[in-house]
Motif scaffolding. Structure first.
Motif, PDB file in Angstrom:
ATOM      1  N   ASP A 144      86.959  42.262  73.759  1.00  0.00           N
ATOM      2  CA  ASP A 144      88.232  42.411  73.801  1.00  0.00           C
ATOM      3  C   ASP A 144      88.457  42.259  75.229  1.00  0.00           C
ATOM      4  O   ASP A 144      89.648  41.557  75.798  1.00  0.00           O
ATOM      5  N   ARG A 145      87.879  42.890  76.345  1.00  0.00           N
ATOM      6  CA  ARG A 145      88.357  42.733  77.584  1.00  0.00           C
ATOM      7  C   ARG A 145      86.694  42.714  78.405  1.00  0.00           C
ATOM      8  O   ARG A 145      86.054  43.428  78.274  1.00  0.00           O
ATOM      9  N   THR A 168      83.981  30.542  75.182  1.00  0.00           N
ATOM     10  CA  THR A 168      85.072  31.580  75.205  1.00  0.00           C
ATOM     11  C   THR A 168      86.004  31.342  76.021  1.00  0.00           C
ATOM     12  O   THR A 168      85.811  31.321  77.278  1.00  0.00           O
ATOM     13  N   ARG A 169      86.951  31.408  75.670  1.00  0.00           N
ATOM     14  CA  ARG A 169      88.543  31.206  76.362  1.00  0.00           C
ATOM     15  C   ARG A 169      89.021  32.489  76.708  1.00  0.00           C
ATOM     16  O   ARG A 169      89.273  33.169  75.902  1.00  0.00           O
ATOM     17  N   LEU A 170      89.197  32.899  78.117  1.00  0.00           N
ATOM     18  CA  LEU A 170      89.617  34.190  78.535  1.00  0.00           C
ATOM     19  C   LEU A 170      90.935  34.013  79.498  1.00  0.00           C
ATOM     20  O   LEU A 170      91.135  32.829  79.821  1.00  0.00           O
ATOM     21  N   ALA A 171      91.873  34.827  79.415  1.00  0.00           N
ATOM     22  CA  ALA A 171      92.936  35.016  80.022  1.00  0.00           C
ATOM     23  C   ALA A 171      92.750  36.215  81.243  1.00  0.00           C
ATOM     24  O   ALA A 171      92.647  37.285  80.993  1.00  0.00           O
ATOM     25  N   ARG A 224      93.951  38.571  83.726  1.00  0.00           N
ATOM     26  CA  ARG A 224      95.104  39.447  83.557  1.00  0.00           C
ATOM     27  C   ARG A 224      95.355  40.360  84.810  1.00  0.00           C
ATOM     28  O   ARG A 224      96.348  40.976  85.186  1.00  0.00           O
ATOM     29  N   TYR A 238      89.622  40.086  82.497  1.00  0.00           N
ATOM     30  CA  TYR A 238      90.033  39.142  81.637  1.00  0.00           C
ATOM     31  C   TYR A 238      90.137  39.794  80.337  1.00  0.00           C
ATOM     32  O   TYR A 238      89.492  40.733  79.955  1.00  0.00           O
ATOM     33  N   GLU A 239      91.189  39.052  79.307  1.00  0.00           N
ATOM     34  CA  GLU A 239      91.251  39.719  77.982  1.00  0.00           C
ATOM     35  C   GLU A 239      90.916  38.174  77.365  1.00  0.00           C
ATOM     36  O   GLU A 239      91.083  37.037  77.873  1.00  0.00           O
ATOM     37  N   ARG A 240      90.424  38.426  75.792  1.00  0.00           N
ATOM     38  CA  ARG A 240      90.487  37.428  75.086  1.00  0.00           C
ATOM     39  C   ARG A 240      91.697  36.491  75.040  1.00  0.00           C
ATOM     40  O   ARG A 240      93.036  37.206  74.944  1.00  0.00           O
ATOM     41  N   ALA A 241      91.486  35.307  75.248  1.00  0.00           N
ATOM     42  CA  ALA A 241      92.761  34.471  75.005  1.00  0.00           C
ATOM     43  C   ALA A 241      93.352  34.464  73.773  1.00  0.00           C
ATOM     44  O   ALA A 241      92.615  34.319  72.648  1.00  0.00           O
TER      45      ALA A 241
END
Length: 173
Positions: free
Chosen positions: A127-128, A152-155, A157, A170-173
């Motif tokens: 998740d993070r 894997t795409r991450l966002a 934060r 980062y968190e899961r996008a």
């Protein structure tokens, strides 16, 4: 809600250890873990999840550093003389993730290593990802993301500098 949260340090070239597993480079001029919010992070950890290689590396460092936290080690081999609170998990990773989520835990610290991260990413369970990226190129070693890690795409934060290092969340996008 259970959050599988990896808080880890990596070299600039993405290594988490030297080829022999040594992490001595983490102590050579790097900011202390507290500079990356580790104490606050650790205080919120309810369970630690780690792979066998990480477990063996931590055991070689001296006294067991997590006497106050339950630890699950993903391994197919038994753990000889495991410290109190440490359990081996030889079953499937999705089953372990489901069991930990079903217990209603808050934060599960995914301590490492790369094989475990690859497995969690493959089932969509990380998740993070929180990283201290240290300004050192090792040139060779054990990668944070080994071959076979799924795309894997991450966002992003959070990002900030800590001395010459980066602290990225980062968190899961």
């Amino acid at each position: 809600m259970t959050v599988f949260h990896c808080h880890i340090a990596t070299s600039l070239d993405g290594m988490i250890a030297r080829p022999d597993g040594a992490v001595d480079w983490l102590l050579q001029g790097a900011p202390p873990p507290e500079a990356f919010g580790f104490a606050e992070f650790y205080a919120g950890v309810e369970t630690i999840l780690m792979g066998r290689g990480t477990y063996e590396a931590v055991r070689q460092m001296g006294d067991w550093p997590y006497p106050d936290k339950p630890v699950r080690v993903v391994t197919s081999r038994p753990l000889a003389d495991a410290p109190p609170g440490v359990e081996a998990h030889a079953g499937d990773l999705p089953g372990l993730v489901a069991d930990l989520r079903q217990r209603g835990l808050g934060r599960v610290w995914v301590e490492g290593g790369g094989q475990l991260l690859r497995g969690l990413l493959a089932i969509g369970a990380l998740d993070r990802l929180e990283m201290a990226v240290l300004p050192l190129i090792l040139g060779a070693g054990i990668p944070l993301f080994p071959p076979g890690t799924p795309e894997t795409r991450l966002a992003l934060r959070q990002s900030r500098t800590v001395g010459d290092a980066l602290h990225l969340v980062y968190e899961r996008a």
